[in-house]
Design a protein around this motif. Structure first.
Motif, short mmCIF file in Angstrom:
data_model
loop_
_atom_site.label_atom_id
_atom_site.label_comp_id
_atom_site.label_asym_id
_atom_site.label_seq_id
_atom_site.Cartn_x
_atom_site.Cartn_y
_atom_site.Cartn_z
N LEU A 56 17.70 22.72 31.27
CA LEU A 56 18.72 23.77 31.27
C LEU A 56 19.91 23.35 30.42
CD1 LEU A 56 17.00 23.95 33.99
CD2 LEU A 56 18.92 25.24 34.88
N ASP A 64 21.03 20.41 33.39
CA ASP A 64 20.15 20.06 34.51
C ASP A 64 18.72 20.02 34.00
OD1 ASP A 64 19.32 19.54 37.12
OD2 ASP A 64 19.81 21.53 37.90
N VAL A 66 14.49 20.30 35.67
CA VAL A 66 13.56 20.44 36.79
C VAL A 66 12.22 19.87 36.31
CG1 VAL A 66 12.34 22.08 38.27
CG2 VAL A 66 14.76 22.45 37.70
N SER A 73 16.42 23.03 40.70
CA SER A 73 17.67 22.92 39.94
C SER A 73 18.86 22.91 40.89
CB SER A 73 17.80 24.06 38.93
OG SER A 73 17.85 25.30 39.60
N ASP A 74 19.96 22.39 40.42
CA ASP A 74 21.16 22.30 41.25
C ASP A 74 21.64 23.67 41.73
OD1 ASP A 74 21.07 19.56 40.91
OD2 ASP A 74 22.59 19.54 39.31
#
Length: 194
Positions: A56, A64, A66, A73-74
């Motif tokens: 991301l 971020d 994954v 994701s956060d």
């Protein structure tokens, strides 16, 4: 209707009635090429550990990731199905998948780049029937498919990205062969596509 993507092709992420998609899934499937030679029939099938990751970005800034060791994701919008260390589904279905709730993606994230790498180090010459496909996760309808090229000794590929333009998301097929066993190895190459 499925669109067979070519490198550089773009697809708008909208439903047939023009409304934007909200839940998408990027699926990855692969098979190991059969072993060759006389002794091949006495040996077990080869296991190849490909890993799908979603990276991301906000502009050119990494936000971020994954992948198999960070499944959510956060912001909770991107979720990985978990690690498949052998493959085998190939052209029929997905061995690993990443779901994206486009409505929940943080407003500052404007690009999600999907990459695949051979964690076990085999090159794509040892892989067949490899694909990534985009699915409307609400209906299960396949929207687009990109065949991963097995035309060289690379160990990774930057598959595609979804990019936000205003309120709309678009899929862009990238299909760039690279080398690396992990998403970290690929970050400098990925940065060239954001």
């Amino acid at each position: 209707m499925t669109v067979n993507l070519t490198k550089g092709q773009q697809v708008s992420l909208t439903k047939t009635d023009g409304r934007p998609l909200t839940l998408i899934r990027m699926g990855l499937g692969w098979q190991a090429t059969p072993r060759q030679g006389f002794l091949a029939r006495f040996m077990p099938p080869r296991d190849i550990d490909l890993d799908a990751s979603a990276v991301l970005f906000s502009g050119a800034h990494f936000i971020d990731v994954v992948y198999f060791d960070h499944l959510l994701s956060d912001d909770g919008a991107v979720e990985h199905s978990g690690d498949d260390r052998t493959g085998g589904t190939g052209a029929g279905g997905d061995d690993e998948s990443i779901r994206v709730n486009l409505l929940r993606v943080s407003p500052h994230v404007d690009q999600i780049v999907f990459v695949v790498n051979s964690f076990s180090g085999e090159t794509f010459e040892a892989i067949e029937n490899a694909h990534c496909r985009l699915v409307d996760d609400a209906t299960g309808q396949e929207l687009a498919r990109y065949t991963l090229a097995a035309d060289g000794p690379h160990t990774a590929q930057i598959m595609a990205k979804v990019a936000r333009r205003g309120d709309m998301w678009h899929l862009v097929a990238i299909g760039q062969a690279e080398n690396g066993r992990t998403f970290e190895d690929l970050l400098p190459a990925v940065a060239r596509h954001v």
